[in-house]
Design a protein around this motif. Structure first.
Motif, short mmCIF file in Angstrom:
data_model
loop_
_atom_site.label_atom_id
_atom_site.label_comp_id
_atom_site.label_asym_id
_atom_site.label_seq_id
_atom_site.Cartn_x
_atom_site.Cartn_y
_atom_site.Cartn_z
N UNK A 1 37.38 27.80 32.64
CA UNK A 1 38.52 27.01 33.13
C UNK A 1 39.77 27.85 33.39
N UNK A 2 39.85 29.05 32.78
CA UNK A 2 41.02 29.90 32.98
C UNK A 2 40.74 31.04 33.96
N UNK A 3 39.61 30.95 34.68
CA UNK A 3 39.26 32.02 35.62
C UNK A 3 40.32 32.21 36.69
N UNK A 4 40.77 31.10 37.30
CA UNK A 4 41.79 31.19 38.35
C UNK A 4 43.14 31.60 37.78
N UNK A 5 43.40 31.22 36.54
CA UNK A 5 44.67 31.57 35.90
C UNK A 5 44.87 33.08 35.92
N UNK A 6 43.83 33.84 35.56
CA UNK A 6 43.96 35.30 35.53
C UNK A 6 44.09 35.88 36.94
N UNK A 7 43.45 35.24 37.92
CA UNK A 7 43.57 35.71 39.30
C UNK A 7 45.01 35.54 39.79
N UNK A 8 45.59 34.36 39.55
CA UNK A 8 46.98 34.13 39.94
C UNK A 8 47.91 35.11 39.22
N UNK B 1 40.72 42.79 47.27
CA UNK B 1 40.73 41.74 46.25
C UNK B 1 40.07 40.46 46.75
N UNK B 2 40.35 40.07 48.00
CA UNK B 2 39.75 38.85 48.54
C UNK B 2 38.24 38.95 48.53
N UNK B 3 37.72 40.10 48.96
CA UNK B 3 36.26 40.26 49.04
C UNK B 3 35.65 40.44 47.65
N UNK B 4 36.36 41.12 46.74
CA UNK B 4 35.85 41.27 45.37
C UNK B 4 35.79 39.90 44.69
N UNK B 5 36.87 39.12 44.81
CA UNK B 5 36.89 37.78 44.20
C UNK B 5 35.81 36.89 44.78
N UNK B 6 35.65 36.93 46.11
CA UNK B 6 34.64 36.08 46.74
C UNK B 6 33.23 36.55 46.38
N UNK B 7 33.04 37.87 46.32
CA UNK B 7 31.71 38.43 45.97
C UNK B 7 31.32 38.05 44.56
N UNK B 8 32.24 38.24 43.61
CA UNK B 8 31.88 37.94 42.22
C UNK B 8 31.68 36.44 42.02
N UNK B 9 32.48 35.61 42.70
CA UNK B 9 32.34 34.16 42.55
C UNK B 9 31.02 33.67 43.14
N UNK C 1 33.29 24.81 46.32
CA UNK C 1 33.90 25.09 45.01
C UNK C 1 34.98 24.09 44.60
N UNK C 2 35.45 23.27 45.52
CA UNK C 2 36.52 22.34 45.20
C UNK C 2 37.87 22.83 45.67
N UNK C 3 38.84 21.92 45.67
CA UNK C 3 40.17 22.21 46.23
C UNK C 3 40.94 23.24 45.41
N UNK C 4 40.75 23.27 44.11
CA UNK C 4 41.53 24.18 43.26
C UNK C 4 41.24 25.64 43.60
N UNK C 5 39.97 25.96 43.75
CA UNK C 5 39.60 27.33 44.14
C UNK C 5 39.94 27.57 45.61
N UNK C 6 39.77 26.55 46.44
CA UNK C 6 40.10 26.68 47.86
C UNK C 6 41.56 27.01 48.08
N UNK C 7 42.47 26.35 47.31
CA UNK C 7 43.90 26.59 47.50
C UNK C 7 44.29 27.99 47.03
N UNK C 8 43.57 28.52 46.04
CA UNK C 8 43.85 29.89 45.59
C UNK C 8 43.54 30.89 46.69
N UNK C 9 42.37 30.76 47.31
CA UNK C 9 41.99 31.71 48.36
C UNK C 9 42.86 31.52 49.61
N UNK C 10 43.30 30.29 49.86
CA UNK C 10 44.23 30.07 50.98
C UNK C 10 45.54 30.80 50.71
N UNK C 11 46.05 30.69 49.47
CA UNK C 11 47.30 31.37 49.12
C UNK C 11 47.13 32.89 49.16
N UNK C 12 46.05 33.39 48.61
CA UNK C 12 45.82 34.84 48.59
C UNK C 12 45.68 35.39 50.01
N UNK C 13 44.99 34.65 50.88
CA UNK C 13 44.85 35.08 52.27
C UNK C 13 46.18 35.07 53.00
#
Length: 870
Positions: free
Chosen positions: A622-629, A660-668, A252-264
């Motif tokens: 493009x604003x998908x991660x924005x709402x997650x954060x 949330x981690x599993x819901x976000x990963x499942x939907x993505x 998915x790229x670093x931008x999505x990767x850093x979000x899941x790293x932060x959330x974890x």
């Protein structure tokens, strides 16, 4: 006749099946060699703009081919519904290497030979939580360098088809699509896929998933990374496993990767806060029977004999203190000595969380080749929308090239409109909160009268008091208003940010982030601030009550305190937001996708191609991660700003985040098209917002303990006013209630019906009795308590802030081993590059190249030697 139709339909489908030799999971052109890097889709709707759209597409696709991209079109007859055209795009090697250099993409030059850190002996205990090595680290660790077309021999290019990962390829193609022109309209040059999507020329543009998520692809050339992510990451049964961050980053790229790293990481840190909060709650639970205040309230000889003044005008009667027995017992769960400890602990916890996240982020920056990455070049460059809307140009002092700019006067006007709009909506939130307060004041009398006169409610009257009923209904009403305002304001915020015409992508995201956060901060927290710091603080006293708008008497706190009401408010808003958020994130996309695919499921398998399957999925945007954060940062505010009132808040947040981690990963992985890969070296502006909330949380929790809980009045009574050495807290309730003479009530405040003849009633305050020369004025006891509260706030804030800053100073932002590795890798990479240049120069000398001289060779060799000691 019907059988004939069915036979013809069968023949038609059979012909289509025979015509398409590819598997439905194919991610290649018809030749089976060229990978599909991007897909565009459109529908031929023969309306008045059909010809204009056709011209745009013709020009756009022609320009894409001129840029070097290869196209293959799937006719609408080949699509599942017979309406949609698909344009498949492939980026050949020449295009990839050209734009890899433009985008400064780092690629491998040598396998990393730095020895890994010594394993922790306790790691064996974490084995059940580990994932297989091939999932956690899907590719070897390399030394990398920015790609250069002139140095292709330097890089580890084993296969041109696989050298650039699919995420790199789709990022490069998206860069071209965003800047490719499609003509001139109204005297302006038009370009970019975003405009073509907005005006309906194309219906969708997206990169492909590599396979179906529930099974592996038949094609041996497919990596099946989506399937691996689903099986090892996106299923809820894997909730206790670590996240495969390297694979997420690769796919998915670093931008999505850093979000899941932060959330974890945030979820891991919540575990400690949840355990301590649960211990504090259990302390309150186990000491309920030892609470002298609730004992005195519940005692028929004490609380049963204390007659309290009416809580509203005319409709409310006098009442006995022991009717709030259950409420006072439950209040002790959250209002006890452990509350102070937990408030101080959370002030330190939030600092540890932010500091350790910086270290985790620094490690990821090294591992993901983001050390020298400040901002993505694509983000630093002008937004296509900015270039299109800004007609005036001026010379860039750095590049000395003409570029578009927005005049200062135009910027000022746009900012004024934007600021006024934001101010209007914030005022609307405050107005809605005042409306809810008016509701609380207006219905309290109705609830009091209903519970007093309804016999069926008598058994639960002790548990469901008028205060609690009012608080619960008002909290639910407030939550509904919050959701409605959120829905509207999201669209307003995007509109006014677009109207401002930000220069770069980073500016756009930062401006939108600040607008949305400011709005949601006021929207979600205003009601909690009201209950915590305003309710019951400006009541007045019997005979001289204060009124809102001269009509509604201000609310009083329960004799057991306002903390239980703040807990109720916090629980309803926080839990309601999390439940509603998960419904929005998981169930809504699933229903939309099910509805879109309901017909396709009945068709033969190989009539429903990979690009059609992805076309029917939802768009991440493009604003998908924005709402997650934003969702997580608002939750962070709940567990830090008001945590002194509800020690179980971190536990609720922990349980939500595991889901949330599993819901976000499942939907993505299953419900959304594959997002375009993007780089990011940090969580961006959210880091500054979290730091600000961490500082504010110390202040809010100090004020909650001082002014909302009963902790300070109890301590003052314990040390200064108690007269019973054997039981120091006995007599506290009587001491905390002032006396009022009923005959002093004005007509406006008297109850309509009085069942008994009372001479005096009690109310919650510290004032002189009616027979004192300074009757009904604040007593010295009040001023002692106020001084103690202010002293507590100053001491607590200074202690926590000193500890916070000391902890932040003690913990370096970058771990020592990461610093050493960064320096080692820079040195080795530089050495490899110098050796390569030296080798090339030596070859040129041997071949008799006149441009290569021995002095140049000696200078290059000397530069390498000088670099070694550095």
């Amino acid at each position: 006749q019907q059988s004939g139709r069915r036979y013809n339909l069968f023949l038609k489908r059979r012909l289509r099946i025979d015509k398409r030799h590819q598997s439905k999971d194919s991610i290649f052109f018809r030749d089976g060699v060229r990978r599909i890097d991007f897909v565009l889709s459109y529908v031929d709707d023969f309306n008045k703009e059909w010809e204009k759209k056709w011209e745009r597409r013709k020009e756009f696709e022609s320009n894409l081919q001129k840029a070097g991209l290869e196209l293959e079109i799937e006719d609408k007859k080949e699509s599942e519904d017979g309406k949609i055209y698909f344009v498949k795009i492939h980026a050949p090697w020449e295009v990839l290497i050209t734009y890899a250099e433009v985008l400064n993409i780092k690629v491998p030059i040598k396998e990393n030979d730095i020895p890994s850190t010594v394993e922790n002996p306790l790691d064996c205990m974490l084995t059940p939580f580990r994932l297989p090595e091939k999932v956690m680290h899907p590719e070897p660790d390399y030394f990398t360098a920015p790609f250069s077309k002139d140095k292709q021999e330097l890089y580890l290019i084993n296969d041109e088809n696989t050298f650039f990962s699919p995420s790199m390829r789709n990022r490069i193609v998206n860069y071209i699509l965003a800047r490719c022109p499609y003509g001139t309209e109204e005297g302006k040059k038009k370009f970019g896929i975003k405009r073509l999507l907005n005006n309906g020329t194309y219906s969708a543009a997206y990169p492909l998933h590599d396979c179906q998520y529930w099974k592996k692809a038949n094609d041996p050339n497919c990596d099946n990374e989506r399937y691996t992510l689903y099986m090892e990451w996106a299923r809820f049964l894997r909730f206790y496993k670590e996240q495969p961050l390297d694979l997420i980053r690769k796919y998915y790229g670093e931008k999505i990767g850093i979000y899941f790293a932060w959330l974890g990481f945030y979820t891991e840190m919540l575990f400690l806060a949840a355990v301590v909060g649960l211990i504090c709650f259990l302390y309150g639970l186990f000491t309920m029977d030892e609470n002298m205040s609730s004992k005195e309230i519940c005692d028929p000889a004490i609380g049963g004999e204390i007659i309290m003044c009416p809580l509203c005008d005319r409709e409310c009667d006098y009442w006995r203190l022991n009717t709030t027995c259950e409420a006072s017992q439950y209040s002790h769960l959250f209002d006890n000595v452990a509350t102070v400890f937990f408030a101080i602990f959370m002030g330190i916890w939030v600092t540890l969380f932010l500091e350790f996240w910086k270290r985790r982020q620094a490690r990821l920056k090294y591992e993901w080749d983001l050390v020298d990455f400040e901002e993505e070049q694509q983000q630093l460059q002008l937004r296509p929308e900015y270039e299109a809307k800004c007609t005036q140009k001026k010379k860039n002092p750095v590049t000395q090239e003409m570029e578009p700019y927005l005049p200062l006067t135009s910027q000022a006007v746009r900012f004024c409109i934007s600021g006024t709009t934001v101010l209007f909506w914030v005022s609307l939130i405050i107005a809605s909160m005042i409306a809810v307060i008016v509701y609380r004041l207006a219905v309290y009398a109705a609830f009091a009268s209903l519970m007093e006169n309804t016999e069926t409610l008598q058994p639960i009257r002790g548990l469901l008091t008028p205060q609690l009923a009012t608080s619960v209904t008002a909290s639910c009403l407030n939550f509904v208003i919050i959701m409605i305002l959120n829905f509207i304001y999201e669209r307003i915020a995007i509109w006014i940010t677009d109207m401002e015409i930000p220069r770069t992508h980073m500016e756009y995201e930062n401006r939108l982030t600040m607008k949305m956060f400011l709005f949601q901060f006021v929207n979600y927290y205003s009601s909690c601030f009201y209950v915590a710091f305003f309710k019951g603080k400006f009541v007045g006293y019997p005979g001289a009550y204060t009124y809102m708008f001269n009509s509604w008497r201000n609310e009083e706190c329960d004799p057991a305190g306002c903390l239980i009401e703040l807990t109720t408010q916090l629980t309803i808003v926080m839990a309601g937001k999390q439940i509603w958020g998960n419904i929005q994130e998981a169930i809504v996309p699933w229903i939309c996708n099910w509805w879109g695919r309901r017909k396709a499921r009945n068709n033969p398998e190989n009539l429903y191609s990979r690009w059609e399957q992805d076309h029917d999925l939802q768009t991440f945007g493009p604003l998908g991660l924005f709402y997650e954060y934003l969702e997580m940062v608002i939750q962070f505010g709940f567990i830090t700003l008001f945590v002194a009132s509800f020690p179980l808040a971190p536990l609720l947040a922990l349980m939500n985040n595991i889901l949330e981690i599993r819901v976000d990963s499942w939907k993505l992985t299953t419900q959304y098209r594959r997002p375009v890969a993007a780089k990011a070296h940090s969580i961006g502006v959210w880091q500054a917002i979290l730091n600000g909330m961490a500082i504010l949380s110390v202040v809010t929790n100090a004020f909650i303990v001082a002014f909302t809980s009963d902790m300070i009045p109890r301590l003052v009574y314990y040390y200064a006013y108690s007269e019973n050495e054997d039981s120091p807290m006995s007599g506290y309730i009587n001491d905390s209630l002032s006396v009022f003479q009923i005959s002093d009530f004005p007509e406006r405040n008297k109850p309509k019906m009085v069942r008994d003849n009372f001479v005096i009633c009690r109310y919650r305050d510290y004032r002189y009795p009616p027979d004192h020369e300074r009757r009904y004025q604040h007593s010295m006891h009040f001023w002692h308590i106020l001084a103690a509260k202010l002293a507590f706030i100053i001491i607590m804030e200074h202690v926590v802030f000193i500890v916070k800053f000391f902890v932040a100073w003690m913990i370096p932002d970058v771990p020592a081993d990461v610093k050493a590795k960064i320096k080692r890798e820079k040195y080795l990479t530089q050495k490899i590059l110098h050796e390569y240049e030296l080798e090339k120069l030596k070859e040129r000398l041997c071949q008799g190249d006149k441009r290569a001289t021995e002095k140049e060779y000696m200078a290059t060799e000397g530069r390498m030697e000088l670099t070694i000691p550095m």
